[in-house]
Design a protein around this motif. Structure first.
Motif, PDB file in Angstrom:
ATOM      1  N   THR A 116       8.317 -43.453  31.553  1.00 45.67           N
ATOM      2  CA  THR A 116       8.608 -42.403  32.347  1.00 45.67           C
ATOM      3  C   THR A 116       8.358 -41.247  31.096  1.00 45.67           C
TER       4      THR A 116
ATOM      5  N   GLN B  20       9.154 -37.047  31.108  1.00 43.99           N
ATOM      6  CA  GLN B  20       9.628 -35.955  31.605  1.00 43.99           C
ATOM      7  C   GLN B  20       9.789 -34.905  30.770  1.00 43.99           C
TER       8      GLN B  20
ATOM      9  N   THR C  82       5.111 -49.714  36.164  1.00 42.84           N
ATOM     10  CA  THR C  82       5.427 -48.475  36.734  1.00 42.84           C
ATOM     11  C   THR C  82       5.415 -47.545  35.801  1.00 42.84           C
TER      12      THR C  82
ATOM     13  N   ASN D 207       6.451 -43.172  35.726  1.00 40.41           N
ATOM     14  CA  ASN D 207       6.951 -42.072  36.422  1.00 40.41           C
ATOM     15  C   ASN D 207       6.565 -40.580  35.770  1.00 40.41           C
TER      16      ASN D 207
ATOM     17  N   THR E 202       7.783 -36.699  35.785  1.00 38.96           N
ATOM     18  CA  THR E 202       8.775 -35.905  36.431  1.00 38.96           C
ATOM     19  C   THR E 202       8.947 -34.527  35.462  1.00 38.96           C
ATOM     20  N   ASN E 203       9.710 -33.716  36.160  1.00 44.08           N
ATOM     21  CA  ASN E 203      10.003 -32.469  35.442  1.00 44.08           C
ATOM     22  C   ASN E 203       8.757 -31.601  35.029  1.00 44.08           C
TER      23      ASN E 203
ATOM     24  N   LYS F 218       3.564 -42.907  39.717  1.00 46.31           N
ATOM     25  CA  LYS F 218       4.218 -41.949  40.622  1.00 46.31           C
ATOM     26  C   LYS F 218       4.387 -40.590  40.082  1.00 46.31           C
TER      27      LYS F 218
ATOM     28  N   ALA G 249       6.379 -37.500  40.733  1.00 46.10           N
ATOM     29  CA  ALA G 249       7.690 -37.258  41.453  1.00 46.10           C
ATOM     30  C   ALA G 249       7.733 -35.829  42.038  1.00 46.10           C
ATOM     31  N   GLN G 250       8.681 -36.033  43.037  1.00 44.18           N
ATOM     32  CA  GLN G 250       8.836 -34.676  43.784  1.00 44.18           C
ATOM     33  C   GLN G 250       9.492 -33.466  43.085  1.00 44.18           C
TER      34      GLN G 250
ATOM     35  N   LEU H  93       8.404 -32.898  40.125  1.00 43.26           N
ATOM     36  CA  LEU H  93       7.365 -32.615  38.815  1.00 43.26           C
ATOM     37  C   LEU H  93       6.815 -31.043  39.285  1.00 43.26           C
TER      38      LEU H  93
ATOM     39  N   ASN I  55       1.523 -42.761  44.371  1.00 44.96           N
ATOM     40  CA  ASN I  55       2.600 -41.979  45.037  1.00 44.96           C
ATOM     41  C   ASN I  55       2.421 -40.439  44.444  1.00 44.96           C
TER      42      ASN I  55
ATOM     43  N   LEU J 127       3.898 -37.072  45.028  1.00 42.85           N
ATOM     44  CA  LEU J 127       4.709 -36.361  45.837  1.00 42.85           C
ATOM     45  C   LEU J 127       5.053 -34.960  45.372  1.00 42.85           C
TER      46      LEU J 127
END
Length: 198
Positions: free
Chosen positions: A41, A43, A67, A69, A71-72, A95, A97-98, A100, A131, A133
């Motif tokens: 992850t 972020q 996985t 991810n 984000t941020n 992914k 993320a939404q 991001l 993904n 998003l």
């Protein structure tokens, strides 16, 4: 060869650029095999050159799923859901993320330059899922870079709310440069609010 049960890395809130991040092991070491799942992850304001969900080298096998991810305000040049030459026996998921966000809201500052759900010269025996998003990406591949995928590839773009990814160049359901998809099956799901420049 030694084995690790599961592995995970959280990279957060720093402005220094990290060169390489692997969710798996180093194939030149004695702990290269992960008998389980891995996650990475990235972020906050974290930055990296290259992220792999798998490991480095042909001996760095992930006996499970991976996985990644973002984000941020995360920013990465290259993302690979699989390994660098290392095999993943399960499935891989990447992914964006939404939540991001691009730097200062400017889509010219991509969160990622190129994203691959599969590996770099590292096979994935199962399925790959991408993904998209949120955030901004130059090019994205549901497949791998010069590596085989035993199952299917899938790309999901803009699902949910806010779900507004910005794609500068293109999204591909298959591979880049080489490798084959074992069951010859790619799929895509495109939702509303997708921004693709003319």
């Amino acid at each position: 060869v030694g084995e690790t049960a599961n592995a995970g890395i959280d990279v957060a809130d720093h402005d220094n650029l990290t060169n390489l991040i692997y969710g798996g092991g180093d194939g030149s070491a004695n702990t290269a095999i992960v008998k389980g799942n891995t996650y990475v992850t990235v972020q906050d304001s974290a930055q990296a050159h290259v992220i792999y969900g798998g490991g480095y080298g042909a001996n760095a096998v992930i006996k499970g799923n991976t996985t990644i991810n973002l984000t941020n305000d995360a920013r990465v040049l290259f993302v690979f859901g699989g390994g660098e030459m290392g095999e993943v026996t399960g499935n891989t998921t990447v992914k964006l993320a939404q939540g991001l966000k691009t730097k200062d809201g400017d889509n010219n500052y991509q969160n990622a330059y190129k994203v691959y759900a599969g590996g770099y010269a590292g096979p994935v025996d199962g399925n790959t899922t991408l993904n998209l998003l949120g955030g901004s990406v130059m090019s994205a591949f549901a497949g791998a870079c010069n590596a085989n995928i035993g199952g299917t590839t899938e790309v999901i773009i803009g699902e949910g709310t806010p779900g507004v990814p910005y794609i500068t160049h293109a999204v591909y359901g298959g591979n880049d440069f080489g490798g084959h998809i074992g069951v010859n099956n790619t799929s895509s799901k495109l939702y509303e609010n997708i921004t693709v420049p003319d």
